[in-house]
Scaffold this motif. Structure first.
Motif, mmCIF file in Angstrom:
data_model
loop_
_atom_site.group_PDB
_atom_site.id
_atom_site.type_symbol
_atom_site.label_atom_id
_atom_site.label_comp_id
_atom_site.label_asym_id
_atom_site.label_seq_id
_atom_site.Cartn_x
_atom_site.Cartn_y
_atom_site.Cartn_z
ATOM 1 N N LYS A 159 1.358 17.485 -1.434
ATOM 2 C CA LYS A 159 1.697 16.161 -1.961
ATOM 3 C C LYS A 159 3.207 15.936 -1.976
ATOM 4 N N GLN A 160 3.971 16.991 -2.218
ATOM 5 C CA GLN A 160 5.423 16.865 -2.181
ATOM 6 C C GLN A 160 5.904 16.535 -0.763
ATOM 7 N N GLU A 161 5.290 17.152 0.241
ATOM 8 C CA GLU A 161 5.672 16.864 1.620
ATOM 9 C C GLU A 161 5.370 15.418 1.983
ATOM 10 N N ARG A 162 4.195 14.923 1.581
ATOM 11 C CA ARG A 162 3.855 13.531 1.865
ATOM 12 C C ARG A 162 4.798 12.584 1.129
ATOM 13 N N LEU A 163 5.146 12.920 -0.101
ATOM 14 C CA LEU A 163 6.073 12.097 -0.869
ATOM 15 C C LEU A 163 7.439 12.051 -0.209
ATOM 16 N N ASP A 164 7.895 13.180 0.341
ATOM 17 C CA ASP A 164 9.191 13.214 1.020
ATOM 18 C C ASP A 164 9.196 12.285 2.235
ATOM 19 N N VAL A 165 8.082 12.270 2.963
ATOM 20 C CA VAL A 165 7.973 11.377 4.127
ATOM 21 C C VAL A 165 8.083 9.920 3.683
ATOM 22 N N LEU A 166 7.338 9.544 2.633
ATOM 23 C CA LEU A 166 7.368 8.171 2.149
ATOM 24 C C LEU A 166 8.749 7.803 1.617
ATOM 25 N N PRO A 177 0.806 -1.238 0.000
ATOM 26 C CA PRO A 177 0.000 0.000 0.000
ATOM 27 C C PRO A 177 0.828 1.271 0.000
ATOM 28 N N GLU A 178 1.953 1.308 0.744
ATOM 29 C CA GLU A 178 2.743 2.545 0.773
ATOM 30 C C GLU A 178 3.583 2.700 -0.484
ATOM 31 N N ILE A 179 4.021 1.578 -1.068
ATOM 32 C CA ILE A 179 4.705 1.672 -2.363
ATOM 33 C C ILE A 179 3.725 2.195 -3.411
ATOM 34 N N LYS A 180 2.486 1.692 -3.376
ATOM 35 C CA LYS A 180 1.470 2.178 -4.310
ATOM 36 C C LYS A 180 1.208 3.662 -4.091
ATOM 37 N N GLU A 181 1.124 4.066 -2.811
ATOM 38 C CA GLU A 181 0.894 5.486 -2.518
ATOM 39 C C GLU A 181 2.048 6.335 -3.022
ATOM 40 N N LYS A 182 3.279 5.860 -2.806
ATOM 41 C CA LYS A 182 4.457 6.606 -3.278
ATOM 42 C C LYS A 182 4.428 6.771 -4.801
ATOM 43 N N MET A 183 4.100 5.672 -5.509
ATOM 44 C CA MET A 183 4.067 5.738 -6.973
ATOM 45 C C MET A 183 2.962 6.665 -7.469
ATOM 46 N N GLU A 184 1.803 6.586 -6.810
ATOM 47 C CA GLU A 184 0.714 7.489 -7.203
ATOM 48 C C GLU A 184 1.090 8.945 -6.953
ATOM 49 N N LEU A 185 1.776 9.185 -5.819
ATOM 50 C CA LEU A 185 2.235 10.545 -5.538
ATOM 51 C C LEU A 185 3.318 10.977 -6.522
ATOM 52 N N ASP A 186 4.194 10.043 -6.917
ATOM 53 C CA ASP A 186 5.201 10.358 -7.941
ATOM 54 C C ASP A 186 4.522 10.890 -9.203
#
Length: 560
Positions: A503-510, A306-315
């Motif tokens: 979204k950039q901040e959330r991506l940085d966390v992931l 799920p977090e890899i999917k979230e990271k890719m979607e945020l990418d």
């Protein structure tokens, strides 16, 4: 960071990431190449609707993926003889597992295989388009027809026939092993006699002209190159297709090698899109185009974590927003340039032209009667003509003399209604001539081979002076309005700036969390990829001032 090849986790990998000095690179490239992309050509091809069909892996497939992870970890640590196991073998097994588990072991049932889901989708379309006799293409590069053992082609044909499709309406491109047989097969598909054509990119790519009745295309596996996908989809997105809208299906098995495969395609397409583009190159580039974003979305669907999917979607989302931001900034720079240079220059030109026409209008009105009727007068080569026919013939002869002399510059021919009359030859290879009436301004007229008609054209050009003055004044008003609008637009900020920041901040966390997990030495008792991302997504921690700043930016973006 990128998906590991075995499909079970994440890893750090150093790769070539971007081009620099693109303008210079493109200058060298375009000395030898002429780039014409689909958005430049705008050919009449059908519109494609993409469908991503995600298959949930069985428990057996999940165990096999974990086993692939163990094998890959052993290979990376050098704990296994390369002749017995290596990443190439693991990659091949991973691709087979993602396509159909029976390619690993024929004894498995393949209940949730791509072949079964593809057959279900293809049968539905077949029944819906029975009257139109629409055709479908199914691409599969990995498992081609074989005489013994399991293969996806034979399995698909079996399931299609069980669904009611006559055997004669199903064909393998591999059976057409001569040019004559291919020509005959392609004709059957175009006529609607063959409704399903199965093949690989190598055999069913360039040169396969079967687009007439194609309604759907199915990607069962992922090729190694973006150009292969382009070739596959080029069979259906082609001029001559009778359908205005077609469907392209991409099948991915979650948590398997499919994620890594689409990731490779995405990375390769990113570089290709920076060069093979209709857009002006920038100094450096790592942005994504529509094709790259599409591949990234499929890659995200294939990632089971799920977090890899979230990271890719945020990418994908962050890249899309950054692309929009870059386009917005580019438009803003264009507006600033227009405010500073283009609009003032255009206004100055229009004002100067208006002044010239205002002076020329009374000049023409004072001698308007010389343009027609009994008071007609025109001076040509120091001779004054009062009759139109000889005057028109003389004007044509002056033009032809210029061509004989090889003159292509404006040459004074006489005077008409108070305006100096110049003529010139447009081309030494044709009988095309131009005239120019000069007062305070100049007014060009294209001449023909009709002597009387040329005089009428001169007269009509001067008659248009009042309308010309109105057009210039209207153009000034339009330009002034455009200038004022530009001054307002250039003060606005990017409207989605708050969304991009969040979204950039959330991506940085992931990224930090996944980076830490990728660098951590895995526990020998823990399966590779297990336990990395099982917790709930970590909330972004911000100070009160940061929260207030973000909220203010959101409100500002909303107001704009």
């Amino acid at each position: 960071m990128e998906l590991a090849p075995e499909g079970s986790g994440y890893r750090n990998k150093t790769r070539f990431a971007r081009f620099y000095n693109l303008p210079e690179l493109m200058t060298f490239f375009k000395e030898r190449a002429d780039i014409q992309t689909a958005d430049m050509l705008q050919l009449p091809v059908p519109k494609a609707e993409y469908h991503d069909i995600v298959l949930t892996p069985s428990e057996l497939q999940k165990r096999m993926v974990r086993e692939l992870g163990e094998r890959a970890e052993a290979v990376r640590k050098g704990n296994v003889d390369p002749t017995k196991d290596n990443m190439l073998r693991i990659t091949t097994d991973g691709r087979k597992l993602a396509l159909d588990e029976r390619l690993i072991d024929e004894r498995l049932d393949g209940t949730n295989s791509k072949a079964r889901r593809c057959a279900e989708t293809a049968l539905r379309i077949w029944k819906e388009t029975m009257e139109q006799k629409s055709a479908q293409l199914i691409f599969c590069d990995l498992s081609t027809p074989r005489k013994d053992g399991f293969d996806v082609y034979t399995e698909l044909k079996k399931q299609l026939m069980e669904g009611g499709v006559p055997e004669k309406e199903i064909a393998f491109i591999h059976d057409a092993n001569t040019d004559a047989r291919k020509t005959e097969l392609f004709a059957k598909v175009r006529r609607g006699n063959v409704r399903f054509l199965l093949g690989s990119t190598a055999k069913m790519g360039a040169g396969t002209n079967v687009q007439d009745r194609l309604i759907a295309l199915h990607h069962l596996d992922v090729p190694w190159k973006p150009s292969d996908i382009e070739q596959q989809e080029g069979r259906i997105l082609r001029q001559g297709n009778q359908n205005e809208k077609v469907h392209i299906y991409r099948y991915v098995t979650e948590g398997t090698f499919d994620g890594y495969s689409w990731q490779l395609i995405e990375n390769k397409q990113r570089f290709i899109s920076q060069i093979m583009t209709s857009k002006s190159p920038v100094r450096s580039c790592a942005d994504l185009d529509d094709s790259t974003l599409s591949y990234a979305e499929v890659k995200a669907l294939a990632a089971g974590n799920p977090e890899i999917k979230e990271k890719m979607e945020l990418d994908v989302e962050v890249s899309r927003l950054k692309l929009l931001q870059a386009n917005y900034q580019s438009q803003k720079y264009d507006l600033e340039d227009a405010i500073r240079k283009r609009y003032p220059k255009q206004l100055a030109y229009l004002k100067e032209t208006e002044a010239q026409v205002q002076k020329d209008l009374p000049r023409y009105m004072d001698r308007k009667e010389e343009g027609s009727g009994e008071t007609f007068r025109i001076k040509l080569s120091e001779a004054v003509y009062a009759e139109k026919e000889p005057a028109g013939q003389k004007l044509l002869s002056l033009c032809k003399e210029l061509k004989k002399k090889g003159e292509q510059d404006w040459t004074l021919a006489g005077n008409f209604c108070g305006f100096k009359l110049f003529v010139k030859c447009k081309s030494m290879f044709s009988d095309q001539y131009e005239a120019k009436l000069c007062g305070s301004g100049s007014y060009e007229v294209e001449l023909g081979d009709d002597a009387l008609g040329n005089l009428t054209r001169l007269k009509n050009e001067l008659e248009r002076l009042p309308k010309h003055l109105e057009d210039i004044q209207a153009a000034q008003q339009d330009t002034l309005q455009d200038l004022e609008r530009a001054k307002v637009e250039v003060t606005k900020q990017f409207p989605q700036e708050a969304e991009l920041l969040e979204k950039q901040e959330r991506l940085d966390v992931l990224n930090r969390r996944l980076d830490a997990d990728a660098n951590r030495e895995p526990n020998r008792s823990q399966e590779p990829g297990e336990g990395l991302l099982e917790s709930e997504p970590e909330p972004i921690q911000r100070s009160a001032s940061q929260r207030e700043s973000l909220q203010a930016k959101k409100e500002l973006a909303f107001c704009r």
